[in-house]
Design a protein around this motif. Sequence first.
Motif, mmCIF file in Angstrom:
data_model
loop_
_atom_site.group_PDB
_atom_site.id
_atom_site.type_symbol
_atom_site.label_atom_id
_atom_site.label_comp_id
_atom_site.label_asym_id
_atom_site.label_seq_id
_atom_site.Cartn_x
_atom_site.Cartn_y
_atom_site.Cartn_z
ATOM 1 N N LEU A 202 0.814 -1.222 0.000
ATOM 2 C CA LEU A 202 0.000 0.000 0.000
ATOM 3 C C LEU A 202 0.847 1.272 0.000
ATOM 4 N N LEU A 203 2.112 1.146 0.428
ATOM 5 C CA LEU A 203 2.989 2.326 0.443
ATOM 6 C C LEU A 203 3.865 2.414 -0.813
ATOM 7 N N ALA A 204 3.780 1.385 -1.684
ATOM 8 C CA ALA A 204 4.678 1.305 -2.856
ATOM 9 C C ALA A 204 4.624 2.560 -3.715
ATOM 10 N N ALA A 205 3.421 3.119 -3.861
ATOM 11 C CA ALA A 205 3.270 4.301 -4.725
ATOM 12 C C ALA A 205 4.040 5.493 -4.188
ATOM 13 N N LEU B 169 -6.514 9.401 -6.386
ATOM 14 C CA LEU B 169 -6.296 7.965 -6.570
ATOM 15 C C LEU B 169 -4.796 7.696 -6.514
ATOM 16 N N VAL B 170 -4.407 6.786 -5.636
ATOM 17 C CA VAL B 170 -2.994 6.410 -5.511
ATOM 18 C C VAL B 170 -2.867 4.982 -6.006
ATOM 19 N N LEU B 171 -2.368 4.861 -7.228
ATOM 20 C CA LEU B 171 -2.318 3.566 -7.892
ATOM 21 C C LEU B 171 -0.895 3.361 -8.397
ATOM 22 N N PRO B 172 -0.132 2.428 -7.804
ATOM 23 C CA PRO B 172 1.247 2.260 -8.274
ATOM 24 C C PRO B 172 1.300 1.781 -9.725
ATOM 25 N N SER B 173 2.392 2.055 -10.406
ATOM 26 C CA SER B 173 2.595 1.499 -11.747
ATOM 27 C C SER B 173 2.483 -0.016 -11.651
ATOM 28 N N PRO C 225 -15.097 8.854 6.247
ATOM 29 C CA PRO C 225 -15.400 10.070 5.479
ATOM 30 C C PRO C 225 -14.235 11.044 5.440
ATOM 31 N N GLU C 226 -13.284 10.875 6.382
ATOM 32 C CA GLU C 226 -12.145 11.805 6.415
ATOM 33 C C GLU C 226 -11.081 11.458 5.358
ATOM 34 N N ALA C 227 -11.274 10.343 4.633
ATOM 35 C CA ALA C 227 -10.248 9.915 3.656
ATOM 36 C C ALA C 227 -10.052 10.969 2.567
ATOM 37 N N ARG C 228 -8.790 11.229 2.262
ATOM 38 C CA ARG C 228 -8.469 12.186 1.187
ATOM 39 C C ARG C 228 -8.044 11.462 -0.078
ATOM 40 N N ALA C 229 -7.681 10.180 0.100
ATOM 41 C CA ALA C 229 -7.152 9.448 -1.059
ATOM 42 C C ALA C 229 -7.626 8.010 -1.019
ATOM 43 N N LEU C 230 -7.627 7.384 -2.176
ATOM 44 C CA LEU C 230 -7.924 5.956 -2.289
ATOM 45 C C LEU C 230 -6.664 5.285 -2.834
ATOM 46 N N ILE C 231 -6.098 4.386 -2.012
ATOM 47 C CA ILE C 231 -4.903 3.649 -2.455
ATOM 48 C C ILE C 231 -5.357 2.264 -2.891
ATOM 49 N N VAL C 232 -4.954 1.847 -4.087
ATOM 50 C CA VAL C 232 -5.272 0.495 -4.554
ATOM 51 C C VAL C 232 -3.939 -0.173 -4.882
ATOM 52 N N ALA C 233 -3.659 -1.324 -4.267
ATOM 53 C CA ALA C 233 -2.330 -1.916 -4.426
ATOM 54 C C ALA C 233 -2.385 -3.433 -4.340
ATOM 55 N N GLY C 234 -1.239 -4.084 -4.613
ATOM 56 C CA GLY C 234 -1.161 -5.550 -4.647
ATOM 57 C C GLY C 234 -1.230 -6.020 -6.087
ATOM 58 N N PRO D 200 -5.376 11.104 5.842
ATOM 59 C CA PRO D 200 -5.805 9.705 5.863
ATOM 60 C C PRO D 200 -6.265 9.236 4.482
ATOM 61 N N ALA D 201 -6.134 7.915 4.298
ATOM 62 C CA ALA D 201 -6.523 7.337 3.015
ATOM 63 C C ALA D 201 -7.274 6.034 3.268
ATOM 64 N N LEU D 202 -8.048 5.641 2.272
ATOM 65 C CA LEU D 202 -8.628 4.295 2.331
ATOM 66 C C LEU D 202 -7.719 3.413 1.478
ATOM 67 N N GLY D 203 -7.291 2.299 2.014
ATOM 68 C CA GLY D 203 -6.387 1.401 1.277
ATOM 69 C C GLY D 203 -7.114 0.123 0.897
ATOM 70 N N LEU D 204 -7.043 -0.236 -0.382
ATOM 71 C CA LEU D 204 -7.572 -1.531 -0.841
ATOM 72 C C LEU D 204 -6.381 -2.361 -1.304
ATOM 73 N N LEU D 205 -6.141 -3.453 -0.597
ATOM 74 C CA LEU D 205 -5.025 -4.325 -0.952
ATOM 75 C C LEU D 205 -5.583 -5.608 -1.579
ATOM 76 N N VAL D 206 -5.231 -5.829 -2.837
ATOM 77 C CA VAL D 206 -5.744 -7.021 -3.535
ATOM 78 C C VAL D 206 -4.564 -7.807 -4.103
#
Length: 355
Positions: free
Chosen positions: A115-118, A304-308, A272-281, A127-133
């Motif tokens: 989730l921190l890779a980006a 949107l925080v989406l690593p390459s 609701p306080e999330a400023r970003a959505l992280i999608v990783a894995g 704060p962010a919401l993190g989705l790890l898949v």
Amino acid sequence: MLCLGIETSCDETAVALVENGRLLGQRLASQVDVHALFGGVVPEIASREHLRVLPGLYRALLEETGVRSEVISCIAVSRGPGLLGALLIGLSFAKGLSLAIGAPLVGVNHLHAHLLAAGLERDIPFPALGLLVSGGHTHTYAVHADHDFRLLGRTLDDAAGEAFDKAAKRLNLPYPGGKLIDDLASGTEPDHGMFPRAFIDNDSLDFSFSGLKTAVVNHVDAHPHLALPSLAGPEALAPEVRAELAVVCASFNWSVADTLRIKTERALRRVPEARALIVAGGVAANSMLRRTMTELAGRSGLELVLPSPSLCTDNAAMVACAGERLARAGFFHGLDLEAVPRGRKVPLDWVGLGA
Ligand code: KG4
Ligand code: ZN
């Protein structure tokens, strides 16, 4: 700060050097071809391969970057969750090196590292919401800082990547099949009625993917011509069968991506306080999921925080990145750092420097 990252939690052996948030270089040896012969990761083979290739990768990384080991300021190692034997190879190497060069250790939670890779490519707003898949996990987190991850939801059975790999296996696609399903689906419209989106008619933030996997298996059982002949590629199929297979792959892809969208939207209402959505894995490399999440973030007014794609699947750059962030915040481990196998919670057992 110059941080070495070591990753051996599953079937990729990797090392990387990160300095002040910038990737200096990385070396990665994938064992995918070895495990593909068995249709999945064989833990004992994974450990032996890590043991065989890790020292050479480390030497090659130092040569490539021109860095001398004495100037490394911290050693970050993926400490779990993962395959225990595989993790222990990385941990032993990290501890030996730490003793030899005097650089402190930082044990990194492999899932948090995804989730921190980006962070190597851009700022991550908290704060962010993190989705790890990934292949082993499907988790949502409220992420308040580099070291502050609060689990919101998790899969009750199969992980999203596991569902991809098992569906691919039934189609006789080589392991790991997620990327192949993604490629085969490319440019094809999904049939929204073909496969279920399981466990969505509730208030839960948890996921369930095993029913979807079974639906694919049942579909292929009823249409056996869709499974590739053994050792053949998709080009061996007649064009009309290939087109039918593309619809199956696109529909499966859509069911996964849309289920993840529904649960992520639901999780966002709880943060609701999330400023970003992280999608990783690894599954975050999936093109349909990337489109779905780009649209969701846009609609929700979130960054949107989406690593390459290359930073989505297992790598050591993300471990070095997460480790450097932890070390900067004063979080370290002693030589008693333990590996944590899959299924066990990774403890927050940091110690200060010199402890
Ligand atoms: O994060 P990762 O490299 O390893 C784990 O920590 O599990 O994730 C590997 C998973 C595998 O299940 C693989 O099939 C899936 O990520 N994957 C994909 C794609 N690329 C990798 N799934 C769907 N679409 C892709 N493009
Ligand atoms: Zn991973």
